[in-house]
Design an enzyme around this catalytic site. Structure first.
Site, PDB file in Angstrom:
ATOM      1  N   TYR A 113      62.645 -24.000  30.023  1.00  0.00           N
ATOM      2  CA  TYR A 113      61.190 -24.112  30.541  1.00  0.00           C
ATOM      3  C   TYR A 113      60.984 -23.433  31.521  1.00  0.00           C
ATOM      4  O   TYR A 113      61.848 -23.569  32.153  1.00  0.00           O
ATOM      5  CB  TYR A 113      62.210 -25.724  31.101  1.00  0.00           C
ATOM      6  CG  TYR A 113      61.103 -26.441  31.451  1.00  0.00           C
ATOM      7  CD1 TYR A 113      59.774 -27.122  30.748  1.00  0.00           C
ATOM      8  CD2 TYR A 113      61.003 -26.210  33.042  1.00  0.00           C
ATOM      9  CE1 TYR A 113      58.789 -27.582  31.537  1.00  0.00           C
ATOM     10  CE2 TYR A 113      60.131 -26.998  33.780  1.00  0.00           C
ATOM     11  CZ  TYR A 113      58.662 -27.341  32.739  1.00  0.00           C
ATOM     12  OH  TYR A 113      57.888 -27.555  33.297  1.00  0.00           O
ATOM     13  N   TRP A 115      57.589 -21.852  34.156  1.00  0.00           N
ATOM     14  CA  TRP A 115      55.968 -21.356  34.021  1.00  0.00           C
ATOM     15  C   TRP A 115      55.902 -20.281  33.682  1.00  0.00           C
ATOM     16  O   TRP A 115      54.669 -20.248  33.098  1.00  0.00           O
ATOM     17  CB  TRP A 115      55.458 -21.999  35.493  1.00  0.00           C
ATOM     18  CG  TRP A 115      54.413 -23.948  35.740  1.00  0.00           C
ATOM     19  CD1 TRP A 115      56.327 -24.084  34.877  1.00  0.00           C
ATOM     20  CD2 TRP A 115      53.712 -24.068  35.439  1.00  0.00           C
ATOM     21  NE1 TRP A 115      54.813 -25.829  35.248  1.00  0.00           N
ATOM     22  CE2 TRP A 115      53.691 -25.461  35.825  1.00  0.00           C
ATOM     23  CE3 TRP A 115      52.481 -23.206  36.112  1.00  0.00           C
ATOM     24  CZ2 TRP A 115      52.646 -25.825  35.711  1.00  0.00           C
ATOM     25  CZ3 TRP A 115      51.146 -24.048  36.581  1.00  0.00           C
ATOM     26  CH2 TRP A 115      51.336 -25.243  36.162  1.00  0.00           C
TER      27      TRP A 115
HETATM   28  N1  LIG Z   1      63.325 -31.550  43.647  1.00  0.00           N
HETATM   29  C1  LIG Z   1      62.173 -31.176  43.125  1.00  0.00           C
HETATM   30  N2  LIG Z   1      62.516 -30.575  41.814  1.00  0.00           N
HETATM   31  C2  LIG Z   1      61.354 -30.288  41.013  1.00  0.00           C
HETATM   32  C3  LIG Z   1      60.122 -30.562  41.502  1.00  0.00           C
HETATM   33  C4  LIG Z   1      59.850 -31.305  42.234  1.00  0.00           C
HETATM   34  O1  LIG Z   1      58.736 -31.836  42.214  1.00  0.00           O
HETATM   35  N3  LIG Z   1      61.329 -31.625  42.908  1.00  0.00           N
HETATM   36  N4  LIG Z   1      59.183 -30.709  40.133  1.00  0.00           N
HETATM   37  C5  LIG Z   1      59.064 -29.366  38.959  1.00  0.00           C
HETATM   38  C6  LIG Z   1      58.651 -29.700  38.424  1.00  0.00           C
HETATM   39  S1  LIG Z   1      57.168 -30.228  38.236  1.00  0.00           S
HETATM   40  C7  LIG Z   1      58.142 -28.316  37.797  1.00  0.00           C
HETATM   41  S2  LIG Z   1      56.977 -27.163  36.668  1.00  0.00           S
HETATM   42  C8  LIG Z   1      59.829 -27.195  38.698  1.00  0.00           C
HETATM   43  C9  LIG Z   1      58.922 -25.587  37.991  1.00  0.00           C
HETATM   44  O2  LIG Z   1      59.849 -25.188  37.686  1.00  0.00           O
HETATM   45  P1  LIG Z   1      60.127 -23.432  36.725  1.00  0.00           P
HETATM   46  O3  LIG Z   1      58.623 -23.243  35.915  1.00  0.00           O
HETATM   47  O4  LIG Z   1      61.307 -23.073  36.420  1.00  0.00           O
HETATM   48  O5  LIG Z   1      59.421 -22.928  38.328  1.00  0.00           O
HETATM   49  P2  LIG Z   1      59.342 -21.305  38.744  1.00  0.00           P
HETATM   50  O6  LIG Z   1      59.428 -20.718  39.810  1.00  0.00           O
HETATM   51  O7  LIG Z   1      57.852 -20.725  38.577  1.00  0.00           O
HETATM   52  O8  LIG Z   1      59.777 -20.035  37.307  1.00  0.00           O
HETATM   53  C10 LIG Z   1      59.391 -19.502  36.298  1.00  0.00           C
HETATM   54  C11 LIG Z   1      60.485 -17.867  37.202  1.00  0.00           C
HETATM   55  O9  LIG Z   1      59.527 -17.276  35.568  1.00  0.00           O
HETATM   56  C12 LIG Z   1      59.433 -16.291  36.237  1.00  0.00           C
HETATM   57  N5  LIG Z   1      58.462 -15.070  35.216  1.00  0.00           N
HETATM   58  C13 LIG Z   1      57.345 -14.887  36.243  1.00  0.00           C
HETATM   59  N6  LIG Z   1      56.134 -14.467  35.479  1.00  0.00           N
HETATM   60  C14 LIG Z   1      57.142 -13.724  34.194  1.00  0.00           C
HETATM   61  C15 LIG Z   1      56.716 -12.735  33.253  1.00  0.00           C
HETATM   62  O10 LIG Z   1      56.085 -12.836  32.891  1.00  0.00           O
HETATM   63  N7  LIG Z   1      58.193 -13.042  31.682  1.00  0.00           N
HETATM   64  C16 LIG Z   1      59.082 -13.535  32.692  1.00  0.00           C
HETATM   65  N8  LIG Z   1      60.806 -13.868  31.699  1.00  0.00           N
HETATM   66  N9  LIG Z   1      59.350 -14.468  33.671  1.00  0.00           N
HETATM   67  C17 LIG Z   1      58.397 -14.424  34.838  1.00  0.00           C
HETATM   68  C18 LIG Z   1      59.506 -15.961  37.622  1.00  0.00           C
HETATM   69  O11 LIG Z   1      60.097 -15.183  38.289  1.00  0.00           O
HETATM   70  C19 LIG Z   1      60.612 -17.257  37.923  1.00  0.00           C
HETATM   71  O12 LIG Z   1      62.016 -17.196  37.756  1.00  0.00           O
HETATM   72  O13 LIG Z   1      60.213 -27.752  39.120  1.00  0.00           O
HETATM   73  C20 LIG Z   1      60.126 -29.360  38.789  1.00  0.00           C
HETATM   74  N10 LIG Z   1      61.732 -29.551  40.368  1.00  0.00           N
HETATM   75  N1  LIG Z   2      50.513 -25.480  45.166  1.00  0.00           N
HETATM   76  C1  LIG Z   2      51.669 -25.311  44.595  1.00  0.00           C
HETATM   77  N2  LIG Z   2      50.563 -26.830  43.811  1.00  0.00           N
HETATM   78  C2  LIG Z   2      51.343 -27.291  42.576  1.00  0.00           C
HETATM   79  C3  LIG Z   2      53.039 -26.233  42.078  1.00  0.00           C
HETATM   80  C4  LIG Z   2      53.469 -25.686  43.220  1.00  0.00           C
HETATM   81  O1  LIG Z   2      54.495 -25.430  43.526  1.00  0.00           O
HETATM   82  N3  LIG Z   2      52.686 -24.878  44.315  1.00  0.00           N
HETATM   83  N4  LIG Z   2      53.279 -27.310  41.236  1.00  0.00           N
HETATM   84  C5  LIG Z   2      52.282 -27.261  40.021  1.00  0.00           C
HETATM   85  C6  LIG Z   2      52.840 -28.637  39.055  1.00  0.00           C
HETATM   86  S1  LIG Z   2      54.271 -27.591  38.114  1.00  0.00           S
HETATM   87  C7  LIG Z   2      53.070 -29.873  39.149  1.00  0.00           C
HETATM   88  S2  LIG Z   2      53.446 -30.711  37.910  1.00  0.00           S
HETATM   89  C8  LIG Z   2      52.005 -30.597  39.986  1.00  0.00           C
HETATM   90  C9  LIG Z   2      52.909 -31.857  40.310  1.00  0.00           C
HETATM   91  O2  LIG Z   2      51.889 -33.094  41.327  1.00  0.00           O
HETATM   92  P1  LIG Z   2      52.211 -33.930  41.676  1.00  0.00           P
HETATM   93  O3  LIG Z   2      53.801 -34.611  41.283  1.00  0.00           O
HETATM   94  O4  LIG Z   2      50.811 -34.413  42.005  1.00  0.00           O
HETATM   95  O5  LIG Z   2      53.018 -32.939  43.277  1.00  0.00           O
HETATM   96  P2  LIG Z   2      54.187 -33.883  44.025  1.00  0.00           P
HETATM   97  O6  LIG Z   2      53.645 -32.557  45.424  1.00  0.00           O
HETATM   98  O7  LIG Z   2      55.386 -33.298  43.300  1.00  0.00           O
HETATM   99  O8  LIG Z   2      53.598 -35.273  45.073  1.00  0.00           O
HETATM  100  C10 LIG Z   2      52.555 -35.482  44.953  1.00  0.00           C
HETATM  101  C11 LIG Z   2      52.986 -36.268  46.475  1.00  0.00           C
HETATM  102  O9  LIG Z   2      52.751 -38.035  46.265  1.00  0.00           O
HETATM  103  C12 LIG Z   2      53.443 -38.054  47.056  1.00  0.00           C
HETATM  104  N5  LIG Z   2      54.879 -38.941  46.244  1.00  0.00           N
HETATM  105  C13 LIG Z   2      55.707 -39.103  45.998  1.00  0.00           C
HETATM  106  N6  LIG Z   2      56.396 -40.283  46.169  1.00  0.00           N
HETATM  107  C14 LIG Z   2      55.953 -40.960  45.832  1.00  0.00           C
HETATM  108  C15 LIG Z   2      56.250 -42.528  45.800  1.00  0.00           C
HETATM  109  O10 LIG Z   2      57.047 -42.621  45.738  1.00  0.00           O
HETATM  110  N7  LIG Z   2      54.972 -43.393  45.923  1.00  0.00           N
HETATM  111  C16 LIG Z   2      53.171 -42.583  45.863  1.00  0.00           C
HETATM  112  N8  LIG Z   2      52.109 -43.283  46.110  1.00  0.00           N
HETATM  113  N9  LIG Z   2      53.313 -41.605  46.309  1.00  0.00           N
HETATM  114  C17 LIG Z   2      55.110 -40.163  46.395  1.00  0.00           C
HETATM  115  C18 LIG Z   2      53.621 -37.697  47.860  1.00  0.00           C
HETATM  116  O11 LIG Z   2      53.684 -37.734  49.093  1.00  0.00           O
HETATM  117  C19 LIG Z   2      54.036 -36.299  47.077  1.00  0.00           C
HETATM  118  O12 LIG Z   2      52.742 -35.123  48.617  1.00  0.00           O
HETATM  119  O13 LIG Z   2      51.836 -29.699  41.358  1.00  0.00           O
HETATM  120  C20 LIG Z   2      51.313 -28.682  40.901  1.00  0.00           C
HETATM  121  N10 LIG Z   2      50.757 -28.270  41.786  1.00  0.00           N
HETATM  122 MO   LIG Z   3      55.942 -28.808  36.418  1.00  0.00          MO
END
Ligand SMILES: Nc1nc2c(c(=O)[nH]1)N[C@H]1C(S)=C(S)[C@@H](COP(=O)(O)OP(=O)(O)OC[C@H]3O[C@@H](n4cnc5c(=O)[nH]c(N)nc54)[C@H](O)[C@@H]3O)O[C@H]1N2
Ligand SMILES: Nc1nc2c(c(=O)[nH]1)N[C@H]1C(S)=C(S)[C@@H](COP(=O)(O)OP(=O)(O)OC[C@H]3O[C@@H](n4cnc5c(=O)[nH]c(N)nc54)[C@H](O)[C@@H]3O)O[C@H]1N2
Ligand SMILES: [Mo]
Length: 757
Positions: A113, A115
């Protein structure tokens, strides 16, 4: 000095032009057609900085000596030995073959998994799966960390997960028709910067402006006031995290008690209505779901709940629910309860009415919907069925042979011997990293392919240095964007880094599937093929003319056909028999026969508030705060954490944790202090940011700081402010098994060692 070259490129945060002179990036210009470009485009040049790059293939010392019998516990503690590409590829291919032969393909976890980059040809996980599918398969994953509980419950009660993947009402119709907009979570430019596979235009703010200009009543239900821009006119309902289902049911209960529910819609378009109405009336548990009950759970004043309940049925009302709400224990419930509330208010299928999920979570949700085939590297069919729900990775490694449930069925965790991770960072994304460390010691061999020395790469046996997107050619675009984007190579690869396509082509060759893997095409030929596939599809199905490949490649960007002005479920509302949903009743399910039969205690037969494992209603919360680890403003996840923009969001080199002045005072914490956050799972440092924009009782610490434990012992102090040493690693429920990161209580105190006055 030589001339500046203008190189079109794109990332998950948008399209831009890199200005390159003498092989160096000297500037970045946003795509002129983008009304609100992301500042993260200026961090891209740092991929060229060798500081954090893996410069050549590496193998962990004792793994090189002892292979699969080396001690997994030593990962992260031991030095690496540089090897040639040939050696690294031979070792990798022979490990894949050994494990397939001795243990079977299911013993290879290649869910991988993450991005990775926005480029679709070099998309690392797709290439890994394409390769593994040609040699008998692998154990993969379903759903994502972003959304799992949500789509699982919606597929069951709405017949599809379209409403949470960007195919519900488009934001243009909401901006035009909605009268009352209730935002559960956020509509934040912070998260809308990003779209998986890139996006041409960032439009969230344009829609928010229109709503504000029209004087639409917006209610923000969130623990964080900053979840809407301050210039938007809105009322803030600071809610206790993870209690939204209770607020939604209390609103529904008040509407029904006032006799204002849309009986016609409920009867024609929903099933199990009585089960829900009985629950609201307290038939089973003796608790009437009204405003007073809602206040007792959510902390939102009963008066405010009553006032909103009056507006919802009487004005054209729309509920938006962020993905964050389902990234929590029992995260299925707020998604289902919102559907129930919208059904009771009765505006589903009317312009600007109903419910939708994930607006603002990504920049493309609510944007015009792409209708042509998206560019993608085909993965081929998966020959074996083995999978895990994506966030159950530590369970998989710790408990081979154990049973897990998903969507009402039982499965077994395979016995994992080999893990291959390309383009993801589990030491960023997974919860309870100390538990992950214990799990990570179990497999015989771990292969990581990444450009960066991430915490994950440091804990691998074989490390393969991938180039970043600026070191090769690629193509970006996906269903939630109006454009397809060229990603030209801008600089030479750093060190010995190779492109993901080259690495997997070379491995496929060694595994005897070189030709079916590449189909005889090289990088540019693949880019041309997927572009032309989209172009052909746009022409045939949508009579939309896209430029020929040469023109597109030269100009760097092309528009794809999209649908605007979409009202989700309009047909269904009009005639539910003619447009049935794919559910057990062919209608919206408000009381589920399937779930009644399954009898789960954590996902009942109707939407419900089920107290999460940790929350502010908990005894422990007298001392602790509810930690929300939301997405970081200055970067995408852990990517480009060391860049200037990301660093500018930190203080004293650490991530900032937002806490309310009352909570700070009670703990003798001053703004700017170093603080320690801890619970039974782990501990980390952060810098306190004392602000009344966060609800009292809540701490907000963004994700993405590079995991930096003080040492490799159990429960070491994490120094950068990585919340995942604290978060809870449980499935959302037996039904959905999603990530529950936003369910977490923490203690917090000043860290005196670093606060010498
Ligand atoms: N506590 C907490 N944890 C969370 C979340 C949260 O809300 N709270 N959100 C979750 C969510 S929504 C997501 S999507 C995940 C994201 O988790 P990840 O998708 O695992 O996070 P990234 O840091 O984007 O990791 C991408 C990796 O790809 C590498 N990369 C970039 N370009 C390339 C390339 O061209 N080739 C290769 N091979 N590698 C590359 C980067 O260096 C990086 O190490 O985290 C989750 N974790
Ligand atoms: N800049 C930036 N943007 C991103 C990403 C990033 O790494 N960086 N990651 C991307 C990815 S992979 C994803 S999946 C999306 C995730 O998108 P979201 O899931 O929408 O993002 P979050 O920042 O986890 O949460 C948004 C807000 O929800 C509120 N929240 C949290 N828990 C609760 C709850 O229980 N109830 C209510 N009412 N509100 C709550 C928090 O205040 C938080 O600021 O973001 C994407 N956008
Ligand atoms: Mo995500």
């Amino acid at each position: 000095m030589s001339e500046i070259q203008r190189i079109p490129h794109a990332s998950h945060w948008g399209a831009y032009t890199l200005l390159v002179r003498d092989g160096k990036i000297v500037g970045t210009e946003a795509f002129a057609g983008d009304p609100a470009p992301s500042p993260i485009i200026h961090s891209v040049k740092d991929w060229a900085d060798p500081t954090h790059r893996i410069k050549q293939p590496m193998v962990r010392r004792s793994w090189l000596d002892n292979r699969e019998t080396s001690r997994g516990e030593d990962r992260g503690r031991e030095e690496f030995v540089p090897v040639s590409w040939d050696k690294a590829l031979d070792l990798t291919a022979s490990e894949i073959n050994r494990v397939r032969r001795d243990h079977g393909n299911a013993s290879i976890y290649a869910g991988s998994y993450g991005w990775t980059s926005a480029g679709r040809i070099h998309h690392a996980a797709s290439l890994l799966k394409r390769m593994m599918n040609l040699v008998g398969g692998y154990t993969g994953h379903v759903d994502t960390y972003s959304i799992a509980a949500g789509p699982v419950i919606l597929r069951h009660v709405l017949g599809s997960d379209d409403a949470c993947s960007g195919r519900a009402n488009t934001l243009d119709t909401i901006a035009e028709h909605t009268e009352t907009l209730v935002v559960f979570g956020a509509l934040a430019p912070r998260t809308a910067q990003i779209e998986s596979g890139g996006l041409g235009r960032h439009t969230l703010e344009l829609h928010l402006k229109k709503l504000t200009e029209r004087g639409v009543k917006i209610v923000l239900v969130s623990p964080l006031r900053d979840d809407l821009p301050e210039w938007v006119n809105f009322e803030w309902m600071p809610i206790r995290p993870n209690t939204d289902a209770a607020l939604m049911l209390a609103l529904a209960g008040e509407i029904v008690a006032a006799g204002k529910h849309d009986r016609d819609f409920l009867e024609r378009c929903c099933s199990g209505v009585d089960v829900l109405l009985d629950h609201l009336a307290g038939k089973g548990d003796g608790i009437v779901k009204n405003a007073a009950w809602g206040e007792s759970i959510t902390g939102v004043p009963a008066e405010a709940i009553r006032a909103l309940a009056k507006r919802l049925p009487d004005t054209r009302s729309m509920l938006t629910v962020s993905w964050s709400l389902q990234r929590a224990h029992h995260g299925e419930q707020p998604f289902w309860a919102a559907l129930a509330l919208a059904s009771i208010a009765g505006h589903i299928g009317l312009p600007g009415g109903g419910v939708g999920y994930g607006y603002g979570s990504l920049g493309g949700v609510g944007a015009p919907i792409g209708v042509a085939k998206s560019p993608a590297m085909p993965q081929g069919g998966k020959p074996n069925p083995d999978f895990i729900p994506v966030a159950r990775i530590a369970d998989l490694l710790l408990n081979p042979g154990d049973t897990f449930t998903y969507q009402g069925r039982s499965y077994k965790y395979p016995d994992t011997k080999l893990v291959y991770w390309a383009g993801g960072n589990p030491y960023h994304h997974h919860q309870d990293l100390n538990r992950l460390r214990r799990a990570w010691a179990k497999p015989e061999t771990i292969i990581v392919q990444d450009p960066m020395w991430t915490a994950t790469a440091r804990r691998a046996d074989i490390v393969l240095p991938a180039s970043t997107s600026i070191e090769r050619n690629d193509i970006a675009g996906a269903r939630r964007t109006t454009h397809i984007m060229a990603m030209h190579k801008a600089i030479a690869p750093v060190g010995e880094a190779r492109s993901d396509f080259d690495i997997f082509s070379a491995l496929a060759e060694r595994l005897g599937v070189g030709e079916p893997f590449t189909e005889g095409l090289d990088e540019m030929a693949w880019i041309r093929r997927v572009y032309n596939d989209t172009r052909e599809d746009a022409r045939l199905r949508h009579q939309h003319v896209m430029p020929d490949f040469e023109t597109f490649w030269r100009e760097g960007i092309a528009e794809v056909p999209v649908r605007e002005d979409v009202t989700y479920l309009a047909d269904f509302r009009e005639n539910p028999e003619a447009h049935p949903l794919g559910t057990e009743s062919r209608k919206i399910v408000l009381g589920s026969k399937t779930l009644a039969k399954l009898g789960y205690d954590d996902c009942l037969a109707h939407p419900a508030f089920i107290p999460p494992a940790e929350w502010l209603g908990d005894e422990r919360a007298k001392e602790m705060l509810h930690l929300v680890s939301h997405q970081p403003l200055g970067k995408l996840h852990s990517q480009l954490d060391s860049s200037e923009y990301s660093q500018s969001t930190k203080r004293n080199g650490r991530e900032q944790v937002r806490i309310h002045p009352d909570d700070a005072e009670a703990r003798d914490i001053r703004d700017g202090d170093a603080v320690r956050l801890w619970n039974a799972r782990g501990q980390c440092l952060a810098t306190a940011q004392v602000t009344d924009s966060v609800r009292s009782g809540v701490a907000i610490l963004p994700t993405g700081s590079w995991y930096a434990p003080a040492d490799e012992s159990d429960n070491a102090l994490e120094l950068s402010g990585n919340p995942n040493v604290l978060t809870l690693d449980v499935g959302t429920s037996k039904f959905g098994q999603g990530c529950a990161a936003h369910t977490c209580l923490v203690a917090i105190e000043p860290y005196r060692e670093l606060n010498v006055a």
